[in-house]
Scaffold this motif. Structure first.
Motif, PDB file in Angstrom:
ATOM      1  N   ALA A 102      54.431  38.201  22.349  1.00 27.55           N
ATOM      2  CA  ALA A 102      54.498  38.751  20.985  1.00 27.55           C
ATOM      3  C   ALA A 102      53.704  40.058  20.891  1.00 27.55           C
ATOM      4  O   ALA A 102      54.138  41.016  20.231  1.00 27.55           O
ATOM      5  CB  ALA A 102      53.972  37.738  19.982  1.00 27.55           C
ATOM      6  N   ARG A 121      55.819  42.673  22.590  1.00 31.14           N
ATOM      7  CA  ARG A 121      56.927  43.072  21.719  1.00 31.14           C
ATOM      8  C   ARG A 121      56.436  43.859  20.513  1.00 31.14           C
ATOM      9  O   ARG A 121      57.080  44.823  20.079  1.00 31.14           O
ATOM     10  CB  ARG A 121      57.693  41.840  21.257  1.00 31.14           C
ATOM     11  N   THR A 122      55.297  43.433  19.975  1.00 31.15           N
ATOM     12  CA  THR A 122      54.749  44.168  18.829  1.00 31.15           C
ATOM     13  C   THR A 122      54.388  45.587  19.228  1.00 31.15           C
ATOM     14  O   THR A 122      54.637  46.545  18.490  1.00 31.15           O
ATOM     15  CB  THR A 122      53.515  43.422  18.297  1.00 31.15           C
ATOM     16  N   THR A 123      53.804  45.703  20.436  1.00 33.56           N
ATOM     17  CA  THR A 123      53.471  47.051  20.913  1.00 33.56           C
ATOM     18  C   THR A 123      54.730  47.898  21.080  1.00 33.56           C
ATOM     19  O   THR A 123      54.773  49.074  20.661  1.00 33.56           O
ATOM     20  CB  THR A 123      52.720  46.948  22.246  1.00 33.56           C
ATOM     21  N   THR A 136      57.576  47.395  19.567  1.00 35.49           N
ATOM     22  CA  THR A 136      58.130  47.658  18.235  1.00 35.49           C
ATOM     23  C   THR A 136      57.372  48.775  17.537  1.00 35.49           C
ATOM     24  O   THR A 136      57.969  49.662  16.906  1.00 35.49           O
ATOM     25  CB  THR A 136      58.078  46.367  17.390  1.00 35.49           C
TER      26      THR A 136
END
Length: 424
Positions: free
Chosen positions: A142, A145-147, A149
């Protein structure tokens, strides 16, 4: 001597009171019976008058009976107490056995429960470890993915910022364009610039000319020189846009009708001017192009002013928008390329002839090279045969018993040299 009746009654009443206060139901019943008998006796005594010897005898008999009943009651109470003690002991023994069994079962149940709890705790620990590991992996994923995103979001925000800047620039350009379209001279320059950009991008520099002077002294915006003909194609870019602007801002039906009439008058006059100034027989092409710098205006002409389009066709003036002008210029470019190919046809034929001669000489040299390769192959075959013969002779020499005679060794060496020279 007979005791007073009141004293005896007091004694027996106290005894009855004690019997009634006991918790044993048998004694309570006996006490109640004695109480009733005593009451009856008192009633008889009171009716008969003062006590006599007969009365004393009756009291003595009653006393004896009461004493016997009391003793029997005490005995029965003792027996019942003993039986109760035995029952209590039996119940206690049974309770002890039951408690031992319950304790044993409880201990076994506790042991099983502890074992199950241990297994459950172990499984829960494994699940917690697995869950923690999965949560760690999921959190890492996560986070990644957050990075990503956030990175993508930053890139998109940068693109949006650039788009906003482009929109701001476009707004300023649209404002300047509106100012250009509101001025007749600026409008003509705008059409001229768009037309020149299309021509320059598609044609070579020698195939066109801007503001060229014709024999009648007129200077069209652009002339395109076509191959194999001295008559150029004329393009005019000064299209009148005032009426279309008035039609765009018109609100009432009268204003719209007046704007349409103005468009028909201005465009019709411009068509006549192009036909009169730029269609010179023998000097220019029979058709001229009238450039409209806006696709929307071109669409409005064909949709709402079909009569003007027909009038232009009759006057041999073709109305073109930027896309159609680009297509026409690309067609002219293809014609120019085809003409150049035809002009260079003789040179191409001569070059092809020279190329065929070079190919013939190459074939001769290849054949000669093949002959040399064939001769070299035969020479190599002879060399291989000599080498095989030398090898066989060497094998035979190795198999012989050679003495240590220097003269014989010298003779053998000379013979081997002669053989080698003969094989070569």
């Amino acid at each position: 001597m007979v005791e007073p009746v009141s004293d005896r009654l007091s004694y027996w009443l106290a005894a009855l009171r004690e019997a009634l206060n006991t918790a044993d139901p048998v004694l309570a019943v006996a006490a109640a019976v004695l109480a009733v008998m005593l009451l009856l006796l008192l009633v008889l005594v009171l009716r008969r008058g003062p006590p006599t010897s007969t009365t004393a005898a009756e009291f003595a008999e009653i006393k004896g009976r009461l004493t016997a009943m009391s003793e029997m009651t005490v005995r029965r109470q003792a027996e019942e107490a003993h039986a109760l003690d035995e029952r209590v002991e039996q119940v206690a023994a049974r309770l002890g056995i039951a408690l031992d069994g319950v304790s044993r079962r409880l201990a076994e149940s506790l042991a099983e429960t502890q074992r199950q709890n241990s297994d459950t705790v172990a499984r829960l620990s494994e699940r917690v470890d697995t869950l923690s590991r999965h949560m760690g992996d999921n959190l890492a994923e996560a986070g990644r993915r957050t990075t990503e995103t956030l990175s993508t979001l930053n890139e998109r925000l940068a693109v949006i910022a650039e788009a906003r800047q482009s929109l701001a620039d476009l707004s300023s350009e649209v404002g300047s364009l509106s100012g250009v379209l509101s001025n007749k001279q600026a409008r003509g320059a705008f059409g001229q610039v768009r037309m020149e950009a299309i021509i320059r991008d598609a044609l070579p520099s020698g195939a066109y000319a801007f503001q060229a002077t014709l024999s009648n002294g007129k200077r069209p915006d652009c002339v395109i020189r076509l191959p194999n003909t001295p008559a150029p194609l004329v393009i005019d870019s000064k299209f009148p846009l005032e009426g279309f602007e008035a039609l765009r801002i018109a609100r009432s039906a009268d204003e719209q009708k007046a704007a349409r009439d103005a468009i028909r008058a201005a465009v019709g006059r411009h068509i006549d001017e192009i036909a009169g100034k730029y269609l010179i027989p023998g000097e220019t092409q029979d058709t001229a192009l009238m450039f409209v710098p806006s696709e929307s205006v071109y669409g409005d002409l064909h949709e709402h002013f079909a009569d003007l389009v027909q009038r232009a066709h009759r006057a041999r003036v073709v109305i073109v928008a930027p896309n159609i002008l680009m297509l026409a210029v690309q067609t002219v470019q293809a014609v120019i390329k085809d003409a150049k190919m035809r002009d260079q046809a003789g040179l191409l034929q001569r070059e092809v002839g020279l190329l065929l001669g070079d190919v013939g000489r190459l074939a001769e040299r290849v054949a000669e090279l093949e002959r040399h390769f064939a001769l070299s192959g035969k020479a190599l075959e002879k060399v291989s045969a000599s080498a095989v013969a030398i090898g066989r002779r060497g094998d035979r020499l190795v198999s012989l018993d050679i003495e240590d005679d220097p003269e014989r060794q010298l003779g053998t060496a000379q013979a081997a040299g002669e053989l080698t020279a003969r094989a070569s």
